[in-house]
Design a protein around this motif. Structure first.
Motif, PDB file in Angstrom:
ATOM      1  N   PHE A 196      -8.656  -3.893   9.894  1.00  0.00           N
ATOM      2  CA  PHE A 196      -9.367  -3.546   8.659  1.00  0.00           C
ATOM      3  C   PHE A 196     -10.869  -3.752   8.820  1.00  0.00           C
ATOM      4  O   PHE A 196     -11.669  -2.883   8.456  1.00  0.00           O
ATOM      5  N   SER A 223      -0.337  -0.766  11.150  1.00  0.00           N
ATOM      6  CA  SER A 223      -0.891  -2.103  10.916  1.00  0.00           C
ATOM      7  C   SER A 223       0.102  -3.027  10.220  1.00  0.00           C
ATOM      8  O   SER A 223      -0.256  -4.146   9.835  1.00  0.00           O
ATOM      9  N   ILE A 231     -13.026  -1.315  11.223  1.00  0.00           N
ATOM     10  CA  ILE A 231     -13.393   0.002  10.679  1.00  0.00           C
ATOM     11  C   ILE A 231     -14.711  -0.084   9.920  1.00  0.00           C
ATOM     12  O   ILE A 231     -15.437   0.891   9.810  1.00  0.00           O
ATOM     13  N   VAL A 247       0.814  -1.218   0.000  1.00  0.00           N
ATOM     14  CA  VAL A 247       0.000   0.000   0.000  1.00  0.00           C
ATOM     15  C   VAL A 247       0.852   1.274   0.000  1.00  0.00           C
ATOM     16  O   VAL A 247       0.354   2.353   0.311  1.00  0.00           O
ATOM     17  N   ALA A 303     -13.898  -0.090  -0.824  1.00  0.00           N
ATOM     18  CA  ALA A 303     -12.555  -0.223  -0.256  1.00  0.00           C
ATOM     19  C   ALA A 303     -12.003  -1.620  -0.539  1.00  0.00           C
ATOM     20  O   ALA A 303     -10.845  -1.777  -0.932  1.00  0.00           O
ATOM     21  N   HIS A 332     -14.905  -1.162   6.620  1.00  0.00           N
ATOM     22  CA  HIS A 332     -14.621  -0.635   5.280  1.00  0.00           C
ATOM     23  C   HIS A 332     -15.745  -0.982   4.295  1.00  0.00           C
ATOM     24  O   HIS A 332     -16.344  -2.063   4.389  1.00  0.00           O
ATOM     25  N   SER A 333     -15.970  -0.096   3.352  1.00  0.00           N
ATOM     26  CA  SER A 333     -17.033  -0.311   2.357  1.00  0.00           C
ATOM     27  C   SER A 333     -16.605  -1.354   1.331  1.00  0.00           C
ATOM     28  O   SER A 333     -15.422  -1.723   1.265  1.00  0.00           O
ATOM     29  N   LEU A 366      -2.259   2.884   8.611  1.00  0.00           N
ATOM     30  CA  LEU A 366      -1.722   1.826   7.755  1.00  0.00           C
ATOM     31  C   LEU A 366      -0.333   1.428   8.239  1.00  0.00           C
ATOM     32  O   LEU A 366      -0.007   0.246   8.331  1.00  0.00           O
ATOM     33  N   HIS A 380      -5.039   7.313   1.386  1.00  0.00           N
ATOM     34  CA  HIS A 380      -5.938   6.530   2.244  1.00  0.00           C
ATOM     35  C   HIS A 380      -6.818   7.470   3.069  1.00  0.00           C
ATOM     36  O   HIS A 380      -6.310   8.292   3.827  1.00  0.00           O
ATOM     37  N   PRO A 381      -8.151   7.362   2.953  1.00  0.00           N
ATOM     38  CA  PRO A 381      -9.042   8.288   3.684  1.00  0.00           C
ATOM     39  C   PRO A 381      -8.855   8.230   5.200  1.00  0.00           C
ATOM     40  O   PRO A 381      -9.136   9.192   5.902  1.00  0.00           O
ATOM     41  N   GLY A 382      -8.374   7.095   5.695  1.00  0.00           N
ATOM     42  CA  GLY A 382      -8.149   6.966   7.138  1.00  0.00           C
ATOM     43  C   GLY A 382      -6.777   7.449   7.576  1.00  0.00           C
ATOM     44  O   GLY A 382      -6.437   7.361   8.758  1.00  0.00           O
ATOM     45  N   PHE A 384      -0.510   4.077  -1.776  1.00  0.00           N
ATOM     46  CA  PHE A 384      -1.849   4.443  -1.309  1.00  0.00           C
ATOM     47  C   PHE A 384      -1.805   5.230   0.010  1.00  0.00           C
ATOM     48  O   PHE A 384      -2.814   5.806   0.427  1.00  0.00           O
TER      49      PHE A 384
HETATM   50  C1  HEM Z   1      -5.426  -2.279   1.367  1.00  0.00           C
HETATM   51  C2  HEM Z   1      -5.953  -1.901   2.502  1.00  0.00           C
HETATM   52  C3  HEM Z   1      -6.915  -0.767   2.687  1.00  0.00           C
HETATM   53  C4  HEM Z   1      -7.674  -0.093   1.775  1.00  0.00           C
HETATM   54  C5  HEM Z   1      -7.764  -0.309   0.264  1.00  0.00           C
HETATM   55  C6  HEM Z   1      -8.426   0.911   2.508  1.00  0.00           C
HETATM   56  C7  HEM Z   1      -9.327   1.788   1.933  1.00  0.00           C
HETATM   57  C8  HEM Z   1     -10.104   2.681   2.625  1.00  0.00           C
HETATM   58  C9  HEM Z   1     -11.171   3.488   2.069  1.00  0.00           C
HETATM   59  C10 HEM Z   1     -11.592   3.494   0.605  1.00  0.00           C
HETATM   60  C11 HEM Z   1     -11.705   4.220   3.065  1.00  0.00           C
HETATM   61  C12 HEM Z   1     -12.901   5.216   2.968  1.00  0.00           C
HETATM   62  C13 HEM Z   1     -14.112   4.628   3.649  1.00  0.00           C
HETATM   63  C14 HEM Z   1     -14.619   3.374   2.954  1.00  0.00           C
HETATM   64  O1  HEM Z   1     -14.893   3.424   1.747  1.00  0.00           O
HETATM   65  O2  HEM Z   1     -14.723   2.339   3.651  1.00  0.00           O
HETATM   66  C15 HEM Z   1     -10.959   3.917   4.254  1.00  0.00           C
HETATM   67  C16 HEM Z   1     -11.160   4.501   5.491  1.00  0.00           C
HETATM   68  C17 HEM Z   1     -10.475   4.188   6.629  1.00  0.00           C
HETATM   69  N1  HEM Z   1      -9.560   3.181   6.782  1.00  0.00           N
HETATM   70 FE1  HEM Z   1      -8.823   2.009   5.302  1.00  0.00          FE
HETATM   71  N2  HEM Z   1      -8.106   0.838   3.827  1.00  0.00           N
HETATM   72  C18 HEM Z   1      -7.196  -0.175   3.980  1.00  0.00           C
HETATM   73  C19 HEM Z   1      -6.637  -0.623   5.157  1.00  0.00           C
HETATM   74  C20 HEM Z   1      -6.861  -0.078   6.385  1.00  0.00           C
HETATM   75  C21 HEM Z   1      -6.284  -0.543   7.615  1.00  0.00           C
HETATM   76  C22 HEM Z   1      -5.362  -1.739   7.774  1.00  0.00           C
HETATM   77  C23 HEM Z   1      -6.713   0.268   8.595  1.00  0.00           C
HETATM   78  C24 HEM Z   1      -6.319   0.138  10.034  1.00  0.00           C
HETATM   79  C25 HEM Z   1      -6.989   0.489  11.058  1.00  0.00           C
HETATM   80  C26 HEM Z   1      -7.592   1.263   7.981  1.00  0.00           C
HETATM   81  C27 HEM Z   1      -8.239   2.290   8.652  1.00  0.00           C
HETATM   82  C28 HEM Z   1      -9.132   3.175   8.084  1.00  0.00           C
HETATM   83  C29 HEM Z   1      -9.785   4.247   8.808  1.00  0.00           C
HETATM   84  C30 HEM Z   1      -9.574   4.620  10.279  1.00  0.00           C
HETATM   85  C31 HEM Z   1     -10.627   4.871   7.905  1.00  0.00           C
HETATM   86  C32 HEM Z   1     -11.527   6.083   8.162  1.00  0.00           C
HETATM   87  C33 HEM Z   1     -12.905   5.619   8.521  1.00  0.00           C
HETATM   88  C34 HEM Z   1     -13.838   6.790   8.744  1.00  0.00           C
HETATM   89  O3  HEM Z   1     -13.405   7.931   8.671  1.00  0.00           O
HETATM   90  O4  HEM Z   1     -15.006   6.513   8.964  1.00  0.00           O
HETATM   91  N3  HEM Z   1      -7.657   1.016   6.640  1.00  0.00           N
HETATM   92  N4  HEM Z   1     -10.012   2.968   3.980  1.00  0.00           N
END
Ligand code: HEM
Length: 171
Positions: free
Chosen positions: A96, A87, A99, A70, A105, A101-102, A84, A77-79, A73
């Motif tokens: 993952f 993790s 959270i 990643v 995602a 994720h949609s 990341l 990454h929106p988060g 990315f």
């Molecule tokens: C390849 C791995 C990942 C991808 C492609 C990814 C992608 C995304 C995307 C597209 C979003 C926007 C919200 C949604 O559409 O769900 C998001 C939000 C977020 N992600 Fe990830 N993510 C990844 C891994 C992780 C990991 C490992 C964590 C660890 C905790 C994480 C934490 C968050 C957080 C905290 C948010 C914000 C949620 C919010 O504001 O409501 N993500 N991620």
């Protein structure tokens, strides 16, 4: 004629093969043996190999037994990038999933997929066993008595003072 030609070519090839065998030394790539192996066209990494990619310039994650690079990315990454980075070096599946994720995602993840993890090398997640004894003291009797005394003490003093006052007045 055809068989004579075939024999001729065969001889030529035999000579070439001999040359190749004597000049080229083929050694296995020991680095890949210890770091990653290819199985059914998939690259299978060890936890140690994935864990070494743990920084801003090179960031890999393990989610559901799959390995994702990643690095590109991190900024998008929106988060945020910090989550990341924190993790890395472990199974980030729970992080993952927690959270929520949609599906968008999840679809994005394919872009970052680099291989699989040998799940036997990931430390098993310990099952949470709740403590038999409650962590705090549930016996609140003493606390209750102290509270009652705190309330009664001023009343008793007041009553005494009033009693003394009445007694001195009458005598
Ligand atoms: C390849 C791995 C990942 C991808 C492609 C990814 C992608 C995304 C995307 C597209 C979003 C926007 C919200 C949604 O559409 O769900 C998001 C939000 C977020 N992600 Fe990830 N993510 C990844 C891994 C992780 C990991 C490992 C964590 C660890 C905790 C994480 C934490 C968050 C957080 C905290 C948010 C914000 C949620 C919010 O504001 O409501 N993500 N991620």
């Amino acid at each position: 004629m055809a068989s004579a030609r075939t024999v001729g070519i065969g001889r030529k090839n035999k000579k070439k093969k001999k040359k190749f065998r004597t000049r080229k030394i083929c050694l296995p790539d020991y680095t890949t043996l210890f770091q990653a192996a290819t199985m059914d066209g998939r690259t299978v990494f060890t936890l140690a190999e994935v864990a070494s990619h743990d920084n801003r310039n090179d960031c890999w994650l393990i989610i559901e037994d799959k390995v994702y690079d990643v690095t590109k990315f991190l900024e998008d990454h929106p988060g945020g990038d910090e989550v990341l980075l924190s993790s890395t070096g472990k199974d980030a599946t729970n992080d993952f999933l927690d959270i929520g994720h949609s599906s968008a995602a999840s679809a994005m993840m394919e872009e970052f997929y680099v291989g699989d993890i040998d799940s036997s090398v990931i430390p098993a997640k310990g099952e949470y066993i709740p403590p038999k004894q409650p962590l705090y003291n549930q016996d609140k009797t003493l606390e209750f008595i102290i509270k009652v005394l705190q309330f009664l003490a001023p009343l008793v003093i007041l009553g005494l003072a009033f009693g003394i006052h009445i007694y001195t007045k009458t005598t």
